[in-house]
Design a protein around this motif. Sequence first.
Motif, mmCIF file in Angstrom:
data_model
loop_
_atom_site.group_PDB
_atom_site.id
_atom_site.type_symbol
_atom_site.label_atom_id
_atom_site.label_comp_id
_atom_site.label_asym_id
_atom_site.label_seq_id
_atom_site.Cartn_x
_atom_site.Cartn_y
_atom_site.Cartn_z
ATOM 1 N N ASP A 1 0.739 -1.186 0.065
ATOM 2 C CA ASP A 1 -0.064 0.118 -0.009
ATOM 3 C C ASP A 1 0.869 1.199 0.056
ATOM 4 O O ASP A 1 0.489 2.395 -0.354
ATOM 5 C CB ASP A 1 -1.069 0.146 1.169
ATOM 6 C CG ASP A 1 -0.238 -0.025 2.594
ATOM 7 O OD1 ASP A 1 0.807 -0.656 2.448
ATOM 8 O OD2 ASP A 1 -0.929 0.292 3.458
ATOM 9 N N LEU A 2 2.074 1.293 0.414
ATOM 10 C CA LEU A 2 3.030 2.363 0.334
ATOM 11 C C LEU A 2 3.601 2.407 -1.117
ATOM 12 O O LEU A 2 3.646 3.310 -1.843
ATOM 13 C CB LEU A 2 4.073 2.170 1.234
ATOM 14 C CG LEU A 2 5.410 3.176 1.225
ATOM 15 C CD1 LEU A 2 4.816 4.570 1.063
ATOM 16 C CD2 LEU A 2 6.488 2.847 2.138
ATOM 17 N N LEU A 3 4.150 1.258 -1.659
ATOM 18 C CA LEU A 3 4.584 1.141 -3.103
ATOM 19 C C LEU A 3 3.548 1.671 -4.040
ATOM 20 O O LEU A 3 3.815 2.292 -4.901
ATOM 21 C CB LEU A 3 4.949 -0.140 -3.397
ATOM 22 C CG LEU A 3 6.123 -0.432 -4.479
ATOM 23 C CD1 LEU A 3 7.188 0.134 -4.461
ATOM 24 C CD2 LEU A 3 6.102 -1.973 -4.645
ATOM 25 N N ALA A 4 2.474 1.510 -3.849
ATOM 26 C CA ALA A 4 1.286 1.801 -4.767
ATOM 27 C C ALA A 4 1.130 3.443 -4.588
ATOM 28 O O ALA A 4 0.309 3.661 -5.683
ATOM 29 C CB ALA A 4 0.043 1.125 -4.141
ATOM 30 N N GLN A 5 1.749 3.937 -3.905
ATOM 31 C CA GLN A 5 1.453 5.601 -3.788
ATOM 32 C C GLN A 5 2.661 6.264 -4.380
ATOM 33 O O GLN A 5 2.726 7.677 -4.515
ATOM 34 C CB GLN A 5 1.338 6.012 -2.462
ATOM 35 C CG GLN A 5 0.025 5.390 -1.828
ATOM 36 C CD GLN A 5 -0.205 5.959 -0.374
ATOM 37 O OE1 GLN A 5 -0.288 6.880 -0.130
ATOM 38 N NE2 GLN A 5 -0.107 5.110 0.779
ATOM 39 N N PHE A 6 3.778 5.427 -4.887
ATOM 40 C CA PHE A 6 4.876 6.152 -5.549
ATOM 41 C C PHE A 6 4.465 7.020 -6.543
ATOM 42 O O PHE A 6 4.911 8.313 -6.779
ATOM 43 C CB PHE A 6 6.001 5.141 -5.743
ATOM 44 C CG PHE A 6 7.043 4.846 -4.857
ATOM 45 C CD1 PHE A 6 6.394 4.293 -3.587
ATOM 46 C CD2 PHE A 6 8.277 5.069 -4.794
ATOM 47 C CE1 PHE A 6 7.386 3.850 -2.376
ATOM 48 C CE2 PHE A 6 9.151 4.781 -3.694
ATOM 49 C CZ PHE A 6 8.531 4.154 -2.468
#
Length: 295
Positions: A79-84
């Motif tokens: 869910d963090l990687l998806a926000q890059f």
Amino acid sequence: MNVHLIDGTYELFRHHFGAPPATDREGRPVGAVRGVLASLLGMLERGATHMAVATDHVIESFRNDLWPGYKTGAGIAPDLLAQFHPLEDALRAMGVQVWAMEELEADDGLASGAARAARDGRVERVYICTPDKDLSQCVVGDRVVQWDRRKGEVRDADGVVAKFGVGPASIPDYLALVGDSADGFPGIPGWGAKSTAAVLGRYRHLEHIPGRVDRWDVQVRGAKRLAATLAANRAAAMLFRDLATLRDSAALFEDVDELEWRGVDRGFVELAEGYGVPGLWRRAMRLGESRFEGG
């Protein structure tokens, strides 16, 4: 003018772990992106005029080809990687210059941006906004400084010496010896922060450290052992220094005027609404009106 260069990857991590999670209308995670947008808008409201954000558009870089243990995207929460990438789009919609780095890293983007901005005589000070110790090598006197916004600390060249025991130019050598766990290289066995600072404080760079301890002009505990481990691992030390040395020649912009914030794009209203933070576009619109229309 002052120029603010922001480590977008660091900011995304910081707000992911420091802000409550949130999703947009489509159910996609946006909590960290919302936090970064609000934080940078706050900087603009407090007077920042020229700003750019460097991001890791691709986590891996040329350094992964040099050292197999170099950091990768493995272990980053989905869910963090998806926000890059959404962060980059959101910043552009907010009217902020984005340097999405691929072959190079965000740190290289910051180094390149700082070097280019500092060559402009109109620039009074360049703020590199990140606590990352790698960026300390880019500090120049009190004109190019490092700003840890979370702690409210500004570090000039004297501050780098106070923290690490060496000047900015020796930071890559320092990291080569002590290692950098965040970037995935171990340093040289036995070399700690104190011994490294003492030796590099005298010799500055790896190649200037005498190979024989009886030629050392510095008193260090365990000097014989340190000299031996460095001699046995000199090639590794030089490689680690190369990994730690930021590339500062990327052509990211031609004129500092390109970094001036001139208000949000039309799509920012819809984006902020979709993120569930309409207050962001209202704040941005008010700021634009007051700054550019004299309202």
